[in-house]
Design an enzyme around this catalytic site. Structure first.
Site: not given
Length: 154
Positions: A122-124
Site C-alpha cells: 500500500p504505497c498509497h
C-alpha cells in the site's frame, strides 16, 4: 517459467497483473493488457479475487505470494509499507525511521515510486510530513480515492 497476464477492472481503472505459478510480479495501473491468459495459476486467480474483495470493502490485507525484484533498501521499504494499517497513513520520514534510516526519506519516496505491486503493497498510504499526498505512480486522484475508500470503511 511461463509468465501470465490478466486484467482486473476496478473503479479507478484497469490493472494489468503479471505473474507466474509462484507469485505476482507486477501490477500496473491504467493498463489493459493486449493479451490476457485464460488459464491462470492459482496465485493469479487469488490475486484477482482479493482485489475484488478489497474494492468491495471486504478485504484489508492481501495474502498472495509476491516475487519482488529490487534492491535490499527497496525491499525493506516495501516490507514496512505492508505494516501501515488499513485506512491510516505514514509519512516518508516515518517509514525511513521505521527501517532504521531516518535521513533517507527521499530514498523512501523513490522506493515507493518503484513499488511493483501497488495496492497490494500500500504505497498509497505514504504521504508527506505536511499531510500532502505527494506523488503516486497511478496519479494523485487514484491515491486520494484509495485513501478515501479505506477510511470510509473503518
Amino acid at each position: 517459467m511461463q509468465t501470465y497476464t490478466t486484467c482486473y477492472r476496478s473503479e479507478i481503472g484497469p490493472f494489468e497483473i503479471v505473474g507466474n505459478e509462484r507469485g505476482i510480479l507486477t501490477i500496473t495501473f491504467n493498463k489493459e493488457p493486449s493479451k490476457v491468459n485464460r488459464n491462470l495459476p492459482a496465485c493469479m486467480k487469488d490475486c484477482l479475487q482479493q482485489l475484488e474483495e478489497y474494492f468491495k470493502g471486504r478485504r484489508r490485507k492481501f495474502r498472495v505470494p509476491l516475487l519482488l525484484e529490487g534492491t535490499d533498501f527497496q525491499k525493506a521499504v516495501w516490507r514496512q509499507l505492508k505494516k501501515i494499517p488499513y485506512g491510516q497513513t505514514a509519512s516518508y520520514g516515518d517509514v525511513a525511521r521505521a527501517i532504521g534510516r531516518p535521513g533517507a526519506f527521499r530514498a523512501v519516496g523513490n522506493a515507493n515510486n518503484k513499488n511493483p505491486v501497488p495496492v497490494i503493497i500500500p504505497c498509497h498510504r505514504v504521504i508527506g510530513s505536511d499531510g500532502k499526498l505527494g506523488g503516486f505512480g497511478g496519479g494523485i486522484w487514484r491515491k486520494q480515492w484509495l485513501l478515501d475508500h479505506e477510511k470510509s470503511l473503518l
